[in-house]
Design a protein around this motif. Sequence first.
Motif, PDB file in Angstrom:
ATOM      1  N   ILE A 285      35.189 -12.843  22.529  1.00 11.80           N
ATOM      2  CA  ILE A 285      34.526 -12.786  23.833  1.00 11.80           C
ATOM      3  C   ILE A 285      33.683 -14.040  24.080  1.00 11.80           C
ATOM      4  CG2 ILE A 285      32.771 -11.551  25.192  1.00 11.80           C
ATOM      5  CD1 ILE A 285      33.761  -8.969  23.928  1.00 11.80           C
ATOM      6  N   THR A 286      33.023 -14.510  23.032  1.00  9.92           N
ATOM      7  CA  THR A 286      32.128 -15.674  23.166  1.00  9.92           C
ATOM      8  C   THR A 286      32.760 -16.962  22.641  1.00  9.92           C
ATOM      9  OG1 THR A 286      31.115 -15.188  21.005  1.00  9.92           O
ATOM     10  CG2 THR A 286      30.099 -14.184  22.957  1.00  9.92           C
ATOM     11  N   TRP A 287      34.069 -16.984  22.502  1.00  8.26           N
ATOM     12  CA  TRP A 287      34.772 -18.112  21.878  1.00  8.26           C
ATOM     13  C   TRP A 287      34.533 -19.412  22.623  1.00  8.26           C
ATOM     14  CZ3 TRP A 287      37.403 -17.559  17.313  1.00  8.26           C
ATOM     15  CH2 TRP A 287      38.127 -18.664  16.868  1.00  8.26           C
ATOM     16  N   GLN A 288      34.329 -20.493  21.881  1.00 11.00           N
ATOM     17  CA  GLN A 288      34.202 -21.815  22.455  1.00 11.00           C
ATOM     18  C   GLN A 288      34.987 -22.807  21.613  1.00 11.00           C
ATOM     19  OE1 GLN A 288      29.751 -21.440  21.547  1.00 11.00           O
ATOM     20  NE2 GLN A 288      30.034 -23.658  21.429  1.00 11.00           N
TER      21      GLN A 288
ATOM     22  N   THR B 220      19.289 -11.824  15.675  1.00 10.23           N
ATOM     23  CA  THR B 220      19.662 -12.991  16.482  1.00 10.23           C
ATOM     24  C   THR B 220      19.250 -12.781  17.938  1.00 10.23           C
ATOM     25  OG1 THR B 220      21.535 -13.491  15.037  1.00 10.23           O
ATOM     26  CG2 THR B 220      21.568 -14.456  17.238  1.00 10.23           C
ATOM     27  N   TRP B 221      19.509 -11.575  18.478  1.00 11.70           N
ATOM     28  CA  TRP B 221      19.152 -11.273  19.866  1.00 11.70           C
ATOM     29  C   TRP B 221      17.645 -11.259  20.034  1.00 11.70           C
ATOM     30  CZ3 TRP B 221      16.297  -7.756  22.610  1.00 11.70           C
ATOM     31  CH2 TRP B 221      16.502  -7.711  23.987  1.00 11.70           C
TER      32      TRP B 221
ATOM     33  N   PRO C 183      33.595  -9.634  19.205  1.00 11.81           N
ATOM     34  CA  PRO C 183      32.503 -10.450  19.752  1.00 11.81           C
ATOM     35  C   PRO C 183      32.792 -11.944  19.699  1.00 11.81           C
ATOM     36  CG  PRO C 183      31.641  -8.741  18.306  1.00 11.81           C
ATOM     37  CD  PRO C 183      33.121  -8.733  18.135  1.00 11.81           C
ATOM     38  N   ALA C 184      33.468 -12.385  18.639  1.00 18.95           N
ATOM     39  CA  ALA C 184      33.787 -13.808  18.519  1.00 18.95           C
ATOM     40  C   ALA C 184      34.775 -14.236  19.597  1.00 18.95           C
ATOM     41  CB  ALA C 184      34.351 -14.113  17.133  1.00 18.95           C
TER      42      ALA C 184
ATOM     43  N   GLY D 230      29.113 -20.678  18.370  1.00 18.25           N
ATOM     44  CA  GLY D 230      28.382 -19.435  18.492  1.00 18.25           C
ATOM     45  C   GLY D 230      28.252 -18.720  17.154  1.00 18.25           C
TER      46      GLY D 230
ATOM     47  N   VAL E  87      23.131  -9.330  14.148  1.00 13.21           N
ATOM     48  CA  VAL E  87      23.196  -9.424  15.612  1.00 13.21           C
ATOM     49  C   VAL E  87      21.835  -9.079  16.225  1.00 13.21           C
ATOM     50  CG1 VAL E  87      24.215  -8.415  17.689  1.00 13.21           C
ATOM     51  CG2 VAL E  87      25.667  -8.973  15.735  1.00 13.21           C
TER      52      VAL E  87
ATOM     53  N   PHE F  82      28.730 -15.555  16.399  1.00 13.14           N
ATOM     54  CA  PHE F  82      29.839 -14.653  16.090  1.00 13.14           C
ATOM     55  C   PHE F  82      31.049 -15.435  15.585  1.00 13.14           C
ATOM     56  CE2 PHE F  82      27.616 -12.124  19.463  1.00 13.14           C
ATOM     57  CZ  PHE F  82      27.221 -11.092  18.646  1.00 13.14           C
ATOM     58  N   GLN F  83      31.338 -16.551  16.249  1.00 12.46           N
ATOM     59  CA  GLN F  83      32.485 -17.368  15.867  1.00 12.46           C
ATOM     60  C   GLN F  83      32.277 -17.978  14.484  1.00 12.46           C
ATOM     61  OE1 GLN F  83      33.461 -20.127  18.940  1.00 12.46           O
ATOM     62  NE2 GLN F  83      35.175 -21.061  17.849  1.00 12.46           N
TER      63      GLN F  83
END
Length: 315
Positions: free
Chosen positions: A227-230, A112-113, A224-225, A60, A109, A62-63
């Motif tokens: 929250i959306t961590w993968q 990107t959105w 944010p990173a 992602g 951000v 943010f990450q």
Amino acid sequence: MRISRLFSVHRQALSARTITQLDRMPPTQSYLPAILWVLLSTFIWTLIFAAGKLADGGIGVFQLTLFRYFGAILTLLALLPTQGEASAHRSRQPFVHLARAFSGCGAAVAITWASANMPLVDATAIGMSYGVIAILLGTLVLKETVSGRHWLAVLVSLVGVGTIMLSKGAFQSGVSVVPALVALASAALFALEGLLISVLGRSERAFTVMIYVTFFGFCLMLLPALITWQSVSPKTTALCVLLGPLGVVGQYCTIRGYRSAPLSVVAPVDYSWLFFSAILGILVFDEMPDTATWIGCFAIVVGGILLARAGSGRS
């Protein structure tokens, strides 16, 4: 009015030597060194921003950005012993650094959105308007003088940008109002960041500016990173962290350029991003630009040359 007074205070706080150099530039003063610094900076950031495309959704935004900031922090800590005591880099205007980090992260951000919710080329076309907004901020806040030659150079570059965007189908499918407004907000935030870089770059050491923006940027991206961590492989993580040192070099080039010339000169140079993207697309992604794209890139280069030859534009 409060914003104008705020930047007026910071302008007065700049070192006497720097202000004298900027305000007493002769009409024939060349801005070529500043433009070259910003060109190098734009090239570096083109490579960094292409990392997301290379990852192909494997991490992602943010990450990825968080890892890059982490790598930048490690780089700056390693360089700190060569830059004097840590206390020498204590800023008297930390909130301006925070505002710069917030505007930069917010712009990233937002664009990107917007790009995810409207055609990419449309979002980019709107976002590229930040160069003109930056010139307006420079004239209103920093009281810079913008000559007719400057406006001509900017116009030529904008024609190049517009040619590329229209050739890719920009605005031909209709534009959603909310994403368009978000893209416009990203342009305003990018312009504000450029203004803050110009102010901070002239009043503080480049290393100090990099330390603050990197720390604040890391803090802003952390939540944010998470929250959306993968899950990503150690190799991907290492490559993202290695973007940190490259980002430090890019920041340094940006600061050197923005503190060596008026905002009205250096901000439009960022339009070269489209040119570098076209070249990178050919070399890495096997994306061959069409004729209109090459014409647009040529116009951007011509605009940059005119900007370099325009001088200070002072009477």
